[in-house]
Design a protein around this motif. Structure first.
Motif, short mmCIF file in Angstrom:
data_model
loop_
_atom_site.label_atom_id
_atom_site.label_comp_id
_atom_site.label_asym_id
_atom_site.label_seq_id
_atom_site.Cartn_x
_atom_site.Cartn_y
_atom_site.Cartn_z
N VAL A 108 5.69 -12.73 -18.47
CA VAL A 108 7.11 -12.37 -18.44
C VAL A 108 7.73 -12.78 -17.11
N ALA A 109 6.99 -12.59 -16.01
CA ALA A 109 7.50 -13.00 -14.70
C ALA A 109 7.70 -14.51 -14.63
N ALA A 110 6.92 -15.26 -15.42
CA ALA A 110 7.06 -16.71 -15.44
C ALA A 110 8.17 -17.18 -16.39
N GLY A 111 8.81 -16.23 -17.09
CA GLY A 111 9.93 -16.60 -17.95
C GLY A 111 9.74 -16.36 -19.43
N CYS A 112 8.57 -15.85 -19.82
CA CYS A 112 8.30 -15.59 -21.24
C CYS A 112 9.14 -14.41 -21.74
N SER A 113 9.58 -14.49 -23.00
CA SER A 113 10.26 -13.37 -23.66
C SER A 113 9.25 -12.61 -24.51
N LEU A 114 9.22 -11.28 -24.39
CA LEU A 114 8.27 -10.44 -25.11
C LEU A 114 9.00 -9.58 -26.13
N GLU A 115 8.48 -9.58 -27.36
CA GLU A 115 8.99 -8.70 -28.41
C GLU A 115 7.83 -7.86 -28.92
N SER A 116 7.87 -6.54 -28.65
CA SER A 116 6.85 -5.63 -29.16
C SER A 116 7.27 -5.10 -30.53
N ARG A 117 6.31 -4.45 -31.20
CA ARG A 117 6.54 -3.90 -32.54
C ARG A 117 7.03 -4.98 -33.51
N TRP A 118 6.46 -6.17 -33.38
CA TRP A 118 6.80 -7.25 -34.29
C TRP A 118 5.57 -7.51 -35.16
N SER A 119 5.63 -7.05 -36.38
CA SER A 119 4.53 -7.23 -37.33
C SER A 119 4.86 -8.41 -38.24
N ALA A 120 4.16 -9.51 -38.04
CA ALA A 120 4.45 -10.74 -38.80
C ALA A 120 3.91 -10.63 -40.22
N SER A 121 4.72 -10.99 -41.16
CA SER A 121 4.31 -10.98 -42.57
C SER A 121 4.10 -12.38 -43.12
N ASP A 122 4.67 -13.39 -42.46
CA ASP A 122 4.56 -14.75 -42.99
C ASP A 122 4.80 -15.76 -41.87
N VAL A 123 4.01 -16.82 -41.86
CA VAL A 123 4.27 -17.97 -40.99
C VAL A 123 4.26 -19.22 -41.86
N SER A 124 5.17 -20.13 -41.58
CA SER A 124 5.26 -21.33 -42.41
C SER A 124 5.94 -22.45 -41.62
N ARG A 125 5.67 -23.67 -42.03
CA ARG A 125 6.24 -24.85 -41.40
C ARG A 125 7.44 -25.31 -42.22
N HIS A 126 8.59 -25.48 -41.56
CA HIS A 126 9.79 -25.97 -42.22
C HIS A 126 10.33 -27.14 -41.41
N GLY A 127 10.13 -28.33 -41.92
CA GLY A 127 10.55 -29.52 -41.19
C GLY A 127 9.78 -29.64 -39.90
N SER A 128 10.48 -29.70 -38.79
CA SER A 128 9.84 -29.84 -37.48
C SER A 128 9.60 -28.51 -36.78
N LEU A 129 9.93 -27.40 -37.46
CA LEU A 129 9.82 -26.09 -36.83
C LEU A 129 8.86 -25.17 -37.56
N TRP A 130 8.23 -24.29 -36.78
CA TRP A 130 7.46 -23.18 -37.35
C TRP A 130 8.37 -21.97 -37.46
N GLN A 131 8.17 -21.23 -38.53
CA GLN A 131 8.99 -20.06 -38.81
C GLN A 131 8.09 -18.84 -38.97
N VAL A 132 8.43 -17.76 -38.28
CA VAL A 132 7.67 -16.51 -38.37
C VAL A 132 8.62 -15.41 -38.84
N ARG A 133 8.22 -14.74 -39.91
CA ARG A 133 9.04 -13.66 -40.48
C ARG A 133 8.30 -12.33 -40.28
N SER A 134 9.06 -11.30 -39.89
CA SER A 134 8.47 -9.98 -39.68
C SER A 134 8.53 -9.14 -40.95
N ASP A 135 7.80 -8.02 -40.93
CA ASP A 135 7.80 -7.12 -42.09
C ASP A 135 9.19 -6.59 -42.40
N ASP A 136 10.02 -6.42 -41.36
CA ASP A 136 11.35 -5.87 -41.58
C ASP A 136 12.42 -6.94 -41.73
#
Length: 385
Positions: A108-136
């Protein structure tokens, strides 16, 4: 399609946090997703080679609980063998929730963004991007993805990363507080700079006891077979030998995803690191060194890929095979023989004059299993023949 970051790191354990730090330190826009909130407990002995320091530009000592200078081996709590570890600080004991949080703080000190309580339900590739969807229903997108969601990873195998059918060891860890000891117990307790490995009490596995500043971390692991082991009964015998009540300690069970062959660890803009990549040592259960190694190595290769090197992710798989997998291939062979014939393994593999020192060197990271494997396996098989 709008991206939210250049890299999404899924999991803020040791491997994911290490990758997030290095990528952020390199100037990449990183989003680190963690399904739990901080501080989060972790069933882990916390032992790791001090040589991991070379992968980080900041001091890791704030996360170090104890420095281990010798290793003690026993069979049924008797027949002890002790080996001195090489180097000034060859093996560290850390508290996992502190180490993970410390690495995240650096990211985080180096510039990373942190999101807690993120429960991923799906990851998939769409074109040139990866997409991550949460349970909510939340959705984030990035050019690249790091799978670092641990031994229970839901995504590495479906994405073709690591083994399709991972192999698991079963473990139970206990944290005990030194204040529960009596003064008489304290005199018989384990030395503060000694790690203890017990091989006779566990069928097809071993028990470990690592000192901490205010107590000990103990654990039981079974590495062969699927039959449930009575790990609690093992701890009830181990704890009194260290000066604690048989029922002492807060206990957590967890599957341990161990190394089980060479596998591809990369895909199109995606890599798997740490336990999600099945990198844990199949003989001594070391998981932190390969977690930090893969997080650091994976981040460096991913940075080159983002900069336009199309072969960089393939280099990550190749590098982990050379730097870790070749040794673990021999470690698995040793484990398969040793844990099937543990009494013979202890006599021929631990009690030989040079064996404890070599195991100590493996723990410190200064030697690999390939350096000893053929001689050890040959001796064990000849004894059984």
């Amino acid at each position: 399609m709008t991206r939210d970051a250049e890299v999404i790191v899924l999991g803020a354990g040791a491997a994911g946090a290490a990758a997030a730090f290095h990528l952020s330190h390199a100037g990449r826009r990183v989003l680190l997703l963690e399904r739990q909130s901080w501080p989060r407990p972790k069933a882990c002995g916390g032992g790791m080679a001090a040589s991991v320091q070379r992968w980080f530009p900041f001091d890791l000592s704030p996360a170090v609980d104890r420095v281990i200078r010798r290793v003690r081996f026993t069979w049924n709590l008797e027949d002890p063998v002790t080996a001195e570890l090489p180097g000034e600080a060859p093996f560290w004991i850390v508290r996992r929730q502190r180490l993970d949080q410390y690495l995240v703080e650096q990211a985080v000190a180096a510039g990373c963004s942190l999101e807690s309580r993120w429960s991923a339900s799906d990851v998939s590739r769409h074109g040139s991007l990866w997409q991550v969807r949460s349970d909510d229903g939340r959705l984030v997108r990035a050019n690249a993805l790091v799978i670092a969601d641990g031994s229970t990873s839901a995504f590495s195998a479906p994405l073709g990363l690591g083994p399709a059918r991972p192999r698991f060891a079963t473990t139970l860890a206990a944290e005990v507080d030194r204040t529960t000891q009596t003064p008489a117990d304290e005199a018989s307790a384990h030395d503060d700079d000694t790690a203890h490995f017990e091989f006779g009490l566990v069928h097809h596995g071993f028990c470990w006891a690592f000192p901490r500043q205010r107590g000990m971390s103990l654990g039981v692991g079974t590495f062969i077979g699927r039959d449930p082991a009575d790990h609690a009964a093992v701890l009830e015998r181990m704890l009194p030998s260290l000066g604690y009540a048989a029922t002492a300690g807060e206990r957590r069970g967890a599957p341990l995803r161990v190394w089980d062959g060479h596998h591809r660890l990369h895909g199109d803009g995606v890599i798997a690191v740490g336990d999600a990549a099945s990198l844990c040592d199949p003989f001594l259960a070391e998981g932190l060194r390969p977690a930090l190694m893969s997080g650091s190595s994976g981040a460096a290769c991913l940075e080159r890929w983002l900069a336009g090197d199309s072969k960089a992710l393939g280099a990550y798989t190749s590098q982990m095979r050379a730097d870790w997998g070749e040794s673990m291939a021999w470690g698995r062979r040793i484990a398969q023989v040793f844990y099937r014939f543990p009494r013979v393994g202890y006599q021929l593999g631990i009690k030989r004059p040079t064996a404890p020192q070599r195991i100590a060197q493996i723990l410190s990271g200064s030697m690999g299993y390939g350096d000893i494997a053929q001689r050890v396996i040959r001796r064990l098989l000849l004894q059984q023949g």
